[in-house]
Design a protein around this motif. Structure first.
Motif, short mmCIF file in Angstrom:
data_model
loop_
_atom_site.label_atom_id
_atom_site.label_comp_id
_atom_site.label_asym_id
_atom_site.label_seq_id
_atom_site.Cartn_x
_atom_site.Cartn_y
_atom_site.Cartn_z
N VAL A 242 46.05 27.90 -52.21
CA VAL A 242 46.13 27.23 -53.51
C VAL A 242 44.72 27.17 -54.13
CG1 VAL A 242 46.52 24.95 -54.55
CG2 VAL A 242 48.18 25.90 -52.94
N PHE A 243 44.69 27.06 -55.45
CA PHE A 243 43.45 26.99 -56.23
C PHE A 243 42.34 26.16 -55.58
CE2 PHE A 243 41.31 24.03 -59.21
CZ PHE A 243 40.39 24.90 -59.77
N HIS A 244 42.65 24.93 -55.21
CA HIS A 244 41.61 24.03 -54.68
C HIS A 244 40.84 24.66 -53.52
CE1 HIS A 244 43.26 20.98 -57.24
NE2 HIS A 244 44.45 21.11 -56.68
N LEU A 245 41.60 25.19 -52.59
CA LEU A 245 40.99 25.80 -51.40
C LEU A 245 40.17 27.02 -51.78
CD1 LEU A 245 42.57 27.39 -48.28
CD2 LEU A 245 40.51 25.99 -48.46
N ALA A 246 40.79 27.91 -52.53
CA ALA A 246 40.15 29.17 -52.90
C ALA A 246 38.89 28.92 -53.71
CB ALA A 246 41.12 30.03 -53.70
N ASN A 247 39.00 28.02 -54.67
CA ASN A 247 37.90 27.71 -55.57
C ASN A 247 36.70 27.16 -54.82
OD1 ASN A 247 36.69 25.51 -57.69
ND2 ASN A 247 37.50 27.31 -58.74
N VAL A 248 36.95 26.20 -53.95
CA VAL A 248 35.86 25.59 -53.20
C VAL A 248 35.23 26.59 -52.23
CG1 VAL A 248 35.37 23.90 -51.38
CG2 VAL A 248 36.66 23.21 -53.41
N LEU A 249 36.07 27.32 -51.54
CA LEU A 249 35.57 28.30 -50.57
C LEU A 249 34.72 29.38 -51.25
CD1 LEU A 249 36.28 27.53 -47.81
CD2 LEU A 249 38.51 28.62 -48.12
N ASP A 250 35.17 29.81 -52.39
CA ASP A 250 34.43 30.86 -53.09
C ASP A 250 33.12 30.33 -53.67
OD1 ASP A 250 36.40 32.53 -52.37
OD2 ASP A 250 37.31 32.75 -54.36
N ASP A 251 33.13 29.09 -54.10
CA ASP A 251 31.88 28.50 -54.59
C ASP A 251 30.88 28.38 -53.44
OD1 ASP A 251 32.36 28.27 -57.27
OD2 ASP A 251 33.18 26.24 -57.17
N ILE A 252 31.38 28.09 -52.25
CA ILE A 252 30.51 28.04 -51.08
C ILE A 252 29.99 29.45 -50.79
CG2 ILE A 252 30.40 27.65 -48.58
CD1 ILE A 252 32.62 25.48 -49.01
N GLU A 253 30.90 30.40 -50.81
CA GLU A 253 30.55 31.80 -50.54
C GLU A 253 29.47 32.30 -51.50
OE1 GLU A 253 31.34 33.99 -48.30
OE2 GLU A 253 30.65 35.86 -49.25
N GLN A 254 29.62 31.94 -52.76
CA GLN A 254 28.67 32.42 -53.76
C GLN A 254 27.41 31.54 -53.88
OE1 GLN A 254 31.65 33.08 -57.15
NE2 GLN A 254 30.58 35.06 -57.15
N GLY A 255 27.38 30.49 -53.09
CA GLY A 255 26.20 29.64 -53.11
C GLY A 255 26.00 28.88 -54.41
N VAL A 256 27.11 28.49 -55.02
CA VAL A 256 27.04 27.78 -56.30
C VAL A 256 26.46 26.38 -56.11
CG1 VAL A 256 28.43 26.80 -58.16
CG2 VAL A 256 28.94 29.10 -57.28
N THR A 257 25.43 26.07 -56.87
CA THR A 257 24.79 24.76 -56.74
C THR A 257 25.25 23.78 -57.81
OG1 THR A 257 22.94 25.44 -58.13
CG2 THR A 257 22.70 25.77 -55.74
N HIS A 258 25.68 24.32 -58.96
CA HIS A 258 26.10 23.47 -60.06
C HIS A 258 27.42 23.95 -60.63
CE1 HIS A 258 22.21 21.28 -60.55
NE2 HIS A 258 21.80 22.33 -59.86
N VAL A 259 28.42 23.10 -60.53
CA VAL A 259 29.73 23.45 -61.07
C VAL A 259 29.87 22.77 -62.43
CG1 VAL A 259 32.22 23.25 -60.75
CG2 VAL A 259 30.74 23.69 -58.78
N ILE A 260 29.84 23.58 -63.48
CA ILE A 260 29.96 23.05 -64.84
C ILE A 260 31.28 23.55 -65.38
CG2 ILE A 260 28.90 22.94 -67.13
CD1 ILE A 260 26.25 23.83 -65.68
N ARG A 261 32.19 22.66 -65.62
CA ARG A 261 33.54 23.07 -66.01
C ARG A 261 34.15 22.05 -66.95
NH1 ARG A 261 35.37 20.28 -60.31
NH2 ARG A 261 36.37 22.20 -59.66
N GLY A 262 35.39 22.29 -67.34
CA GLY A 262 36.07 21.42 -68.29
C GLY A 262 36.45 20.06 -67.72
N ASP A 263 36.53 19.13 -68.62
CA ASP A 263 36.95 17.77 -68.38
C ASP A 263 38.22 17.64 -67.55
OD1 ASP A 263 36.06 15.36 -68.95
OD2 ASP A 263 36.67 15.30 -71.04
N ASP A 264 39.10 18.61 -67.71
CA ASP A 264 40.40 18.54 -67.04
C ASP A 264 40.26 18.66 -65.51
OD1 ASP A 264 39.45 21.05 -67.67
OD2 ASP A 264 41.43 21.99 -67.63
N HIS A 265 39.03 18.90 -65.04
CA HIS A 265 38.83 19.02 -63.60
C HIS A 265 38.23 17.79 -62.95
CE1 HIS A 265 40.12 23.11 -62.89
NE2 HIS A 265 39.40 23.54 -63.92
N VAL A 266 38.01 16.72 -63.70
CA VAL A 266 37.33 15.58 -63.08
C VAL A 266 38.14 15.00 -61.91
CG1 VAL A 266 36.00 14.90 -65.11
CG2 VAL A 266 38.19 13.85 -64.69
#
Length: 435
Positions: free
Chosen positions: A148-172
RNA sequence: GACCCCUUCGUCUAGUGGCCUAGGACUCCAGGUUUUCAUCCUGGCAACACGGGUUCGAGUCCCGUAGGGGUCGCCA
């Protein structure tokens, strides 16, 4: 640590304007911090994620000059890693299997929320918290075995070494789940910042029905990528002084998440149009001409290059959007142009006008050379000797030659049209309305 | 409904307790320049959602109310 942001759209064939603004902010932030801006294509929905849809996405980014660092990561290639992580979570007791809600769809993997209150400092919204009892366990792997999105999204952000997640309000709300996932995965929790939504002219969330919801719509309407970029950057952020039309460098230099608004913003096409006009004016001449040639060709107009260049020069300062070009130059390229009927009745079909046009024609015929200066002097002399007002001479002349009341300055325009066309057009006008 | 967030001119915004009789931009209106239109110049209209506190002093801090939004999927 080097700042890394990302844009993680799911390619659907259209790029929503709100998503694109998020991309812009991510890009601006990364560039400001001297970090990297990554792209991740969340293409796990094989139905919608076609090669064409991905192409559309890439083109939109290219149009807005959002250059990315490194290669794009395609989420569809990461399924194994996602599932593996779910297994690990399962083995650690941080997730469990269940036929959720007894739906009979089979067992899915559910992440166990830690049961403690959660809090984080949002880069835009400030400190945010959520009580444990308001957070529920959630599915991370479907019963059909896909992540599901949550898992994939978080794992890929870890994989890509993302330090700052800037996204839409709908994700708070998701953020509290994601933070728990990072922790369960023993990963560093990145910084989060949530951008307010963009709303339509009615102040309601942009839906597909509103039109102008996608980047492509703006391009079709004749807006420039640079202008849209600047406009969108200012929709929810300001440099803190009165600057509005800014270069990329200025925006990068001034950009700060802390200066971002936390309330929704409305798109104002009139202001965008104004800003676009500012950018049109700044375009190098060659670029403007190329744009004009393209627009004119698309409209099926065949134009002599030298003549066309002069025409484009005439409308240079008046064009607000690319879409303005064709309607503005149409009559230069055909002798069968239409007339503004109301103007014809008001300015042409009056006593004495036939005579005025006849005299204007005669004056033009006798001119040794036919250019801006000579026509200017000739008509001004005529106005003086005839005792007529400027309007009584210029207005009919303009209408006779172009069919409409407004347009570029009369004399340079006459010079570009040339004596032959001008005389023929006066004849045609007289024939149609004054005989 | 529950949880969370938001609220300065029509719109985008400046404003982080006194510099605010609230500034800028777009739009609109008036005047000027101009052969027309556009540009340009000058001027104008127009806002702190509401109610309580705190304070010598509140757009700025606190509480409440109202309105708006988000989230509550085996969507992303």
């Amino acid at each position: 640590m080097k700042v890394r942001t990302r844009f993680a759209p799911s390619p659907t064939g259209n790029v929503h304007i709100g998503n694109m603004r998020a991309a812009i902010y991510n890009w601006l932030f990364a560039r400001h911090m001297g970090g990297e801006f990554l792209l991740r294509v969340e293409d796990t929905d094989r139905e919608r994620s076609t090669p064409e849809a991905i192409q559309t996405l890439l083109e939109a980014m290219d149009w807005l000059k959002l250059d990315i660092d490194g290669e794009p990561l395609y989420q569809s290639t990461r399924m194994e890693a996602h599932l593996e992580a779910a297994e690990t979570l399962l083995s650690k007791g941080l997730a469990y299997k269940e036929d959720k809600g007894g739906t009979g769809q089979g067992e899915c993997v559910i992440f166990r929320m830690p049961g403690t209150d959660s809090a984080y400092v949002d880069g835009i919204k400030g400190p945010l918290k959520k009580a444990a009892e308001n957070m529920q366990d959630f599915v991370i792997v479907r019963s059909n075995g896909t992540p599901v999105f949550h898992l994939a999204n978080v794992l890929d952000d870890i994989e890509q070494g993302v330090t700052h997640v800037i996204r839409g309000d709908d994700h708070v709300e998701n953020t509290f789940r994601h933070i728990a996932l990072y922790q369960a995965l023993d990963a560093d929790v990145p910084n989060f910042a949530h951008l307010p939504m963009i709303v339509n002219a009615q102040g309601k969330p942009y839906s597909k029905r509103d039109g102008d919801a996608f980047v492509g719509d703006f391009r079709e309407k004749g807006f420039l990528g640079d202008a849209l970029f600047n406009y969108l950057a200012l929709l929810g952020w300001s440099p803190g002084d009165d600057r509005e039309v800014m270069t990329r460098e200025e925006m990068i230099e001034a950009f700060e998440l802390a200066r971002c608004q936390s309330s929704a913003a409305q798109v104002d096409l009139r202001k965008l149009t104004w800003m676009n006009g500012e950018y049109m004016l700044k375009l190098p001449e060659a670029e403007f001409e190329a744009m004009c040639f393209e627009a004119v060709a698309k409209a099926g107009i065949e134009a002599d290059a030298d003549y066309a260049k002069q025409v484009f020069g005439l409308v240079r300062e008046r064009v607000k959007t690319v879409a303005d070009i064709v309607p503005m130059v149409g009559y230069f390229f055909t002798d069968e142009f239409d007339y503004d009927e109301k103007a014809v009745r008001k300015k042409l079909q009056k006593d004495g006008v036939a005579d005025v046009l006849a005299q204007v024609k005669a004056i033009f015929q006798e001119l040794e050379t036919f250019d801006e200066a000579s026509t200017d002097k000739a008509l001004h002399d005529f106005v003086e000797t005839s005792g007529l007002g400027f309007g009584a001479v210029m207005a009919p002349a303009r209408l006779a030659v172009t069919g409409i009341q407004s347009g570029p300055d009369l004399f340079p325009m006459l010079a570009v049209l040339g004596r032959e066309r001008v005389l023929a057009r006066i004849d045609r006008t007289v024939r149609l309305f004054l005989s």
